[in-house]
Design an enzyme around this catalytic site. Structure first.
Site, PDB file in Angstrom:
ATOM      1  N   SER A 134       0.814  -1.213   0.000  1.00 53.29           N
ATOM      2  CA  SER A 134       0.000   0.000   0.000  1.00 53.29           C
ATOM      3  C   SER A 134       0.850   1.266   0.000  1.00 53.29           C
ATOM      4  O   SER A 134       1.997   1.263   0.428  1.00 53.29           O
ATOM      5  CB  SER A 134      -0.916   0.032   1.226  1.00 53.29           C
ATOM      6  OG  SER A 134      -1.625  -1.171   1.343  1.00 53.29           O
TER       7      SER A 134
HETATM    8  N1  SAH Z   1      -1.061  -4.973   3.988  1.00 57.08           N
HETATM    9  C1  SAH Z   1      -0.286  -5.245   2.795  1.00 57.08           C
HETATM   10  C2  SAH Z   1      -0.977  -4.833   1.504  1.00 57.08           C
HETATM   11  C3  SAH Z   1      -2.009  -5.734   1.205  1.00 57.08           C
HETATM   12  S1  SAH Z   1      -2.582  -5.939  -0.441  1.00 57.08           S
HETATM   13  C4  SAH Z   1       1.084  -4.622   2.834  1.00 57.08           C
HETATM   14  O1  SAH Z   1       1.374  -3.892   3.781  1.00 57.08           O
HETATM   15  O2  SAH Z   1       1.867  -4.889   1.932  1.00 57.08           O
HETATM   16  C5  SAH Z   1      -3.922  -6.996   0.027  1.00 57.08           C
HETATM   17  C6  SAH Z   1      -3.538  -8.376   0.428  1.00 57.08           C
HETATM   18  O3  SAH Z   1      -4.711  -9.025   0.900  1.00 57.08           O
HETATM   19  C7  SAH Z   1      -3.031  -9.222  -0.741  1.00 57.08           C
HETATM   20  O4  SAH Z   1      -1.796  -9.778  -0.427  1.00 57.08           O
HETATM   21  C8  SAH Z   1      -4.116 -10.298  -0.883  1.00 57.08           C
HETATM   22  O5  SAH Z   1      -3.589 -11.546  -1.303  1.00 57.08           O
HETATM   23  C9  SAH Z   1      -4.670 -10.370   0.520  1.00 57.08           C
HETATM   24  N2  SAH Z   1      -6.008 -10.932   0.683  1.00 57.08           N
HETATM   25  C10 SAH Z   1      -7.113 -10.718  -0.072  1.00 57.08           C
HETATM   26  N3  SAH Z   1      -8.159 -11.402   0.426  1.00 57.08           N
HETATM   27  C11 SAH Z   1      -7.711 -12.066   1.532  1.00 57.08           C
HETATM   28  C12 SAH Z   1      -8.308 -12.959   2.482  1.00 57.08           C
HETATM   29  N4  SAH Z   1      -9.590 -13.326   2.410  1.00 57.08           N
HETATM   30  N5  SAH Z   1      -7.523 -13.448   3.465  1.00 57.08           N
HETATM   31  C13 SAH Z   1      -6.223 -13.110   3.567  1.00 57.08           C
HETATM   32  N6  SAH Z   1      -5.605 -12.279   2.700  1.00 57.08           N
HETATM   33  C14 SAH Z   1      -6.333 -11.759   1.692  1.00 57.08           C
END
Ligand code: SAH
Length: 221
Positions: free
Chosen positions: A60
């Site tokens: 992000s």
């Molecule tokens: N917090 C992260 C950015 C996240 S991007 C950082 O600091 O880099 C969103 C993430 O959520 C992705 O890696 C995606 O694979 C994950 N995601 C999406 N749906 C999810 C779910 N149901 N359970 C766990 N992870 C999930």
């Protein structure tokens, strides 16, 4: 420009744009974002932009990390659940503020890489696991705070159930990416209070563990 100078420039940008909580600024100063960014983008680690981390996912934008962390109204005794570990950067920022961070990721390679980073950087108060974060982490519930870093239509019921009374969940919600807003939910004795904060664009919250391509297994015999 040196890494230190770029970092100061970014921290000033965050402050100008509303990240005023000193704990949040301090945490973002302490965590080396370059460690969570793929090598090819490392020179952009202290630019205020989201960057690709593979598997169609992104780390992000720093301003979004700062504002969402601030919106959680954290204190040092808290236990926080993060859904969507991704690169692990947001979890690392949380780990500098609160007592314990639980983080769930559905993509195995991202989960493994993030775990490795937590070890390297000695962030021992983060526990990560591979799984469907929409189901939360029942064994560790209730949580005083929950941060969802992927966008959905409504807050998943199992996450709401694992939020402590008086607890806060911050989650991007909306019918699609163009109409997403960060929403702050407070669980009260009577239900959920809902506050829409600002527009964002997060990757979608998807169910289950992602099925990664598996190399063919040779038959024995
Ligand atoms: N917090 C992260 C950015 C996240 S991007 C950082 O600091 O880099 C969103 C993430 O959520 C992705 O890696 C995606 O694979 C994950 N995601 C999406 N749906 C999810 C779910 N149901 N359970 C766990 N992870 C999930």
């Amino acid at each position: 420009m040196s890494t230190a100078a770029r970092k100061i420039r970014l921290l000033m940008l965050l402050r100008r744009n509303g990240v005023t909580d000193v704990q949040v600024l301090r945490a973002m100063e302490l965590v080396p974002r370059e460690a969570f960014v793929p090598a090819t983008f490392r020179d952009q680690a202290y630019e205020d932009t989201a960057l690709p981390i593979g598997h169609g996912q992104t780390i992000s934008q720093p301003l979004v990390v700062g504002l969402m962390t601030q919106a959680l109204e954290l204190s040092d005794r808290m236990k926080v659940l993060e859904v969507g570990t991704g690169s692990g950067y947001q979890a690392a920022v949380l780990s500098k503020i609160v007592r314990r961070v639980y983080s769930v990721e559905r993509h195995r390679p991202l989960f493994l890489e993030a775990e490795e980073k937590f070890k390297e950087l000695r962030l021992h108060n983060i526990t990560a696991r591979l799984g469907d974060g929409m189901k939360g982490w029942p064994e560790a519930a209730p949580f005083e705070r929950i941060l969802v870093t992927a966008g959905g239509l409504e807050p998943p019921a199992e996450l709401v159930a694992q939020l402590a009374i008086g607890g806060i969940m911050v989650i991007p919600l909306g019918p699609d990416r163009r109409e997403q807003k960060v929403v702050r939910l407070r669980r009260t004795d009577d239900g959920l209070e809902r506050e829409e904060l600002w527009p964002v664009r997060f990757v979608p919250l998807l169910p289950d563990v992602a099925s990664d391509p598996v190399p063919p297994v040779e038959q024995a015999g």
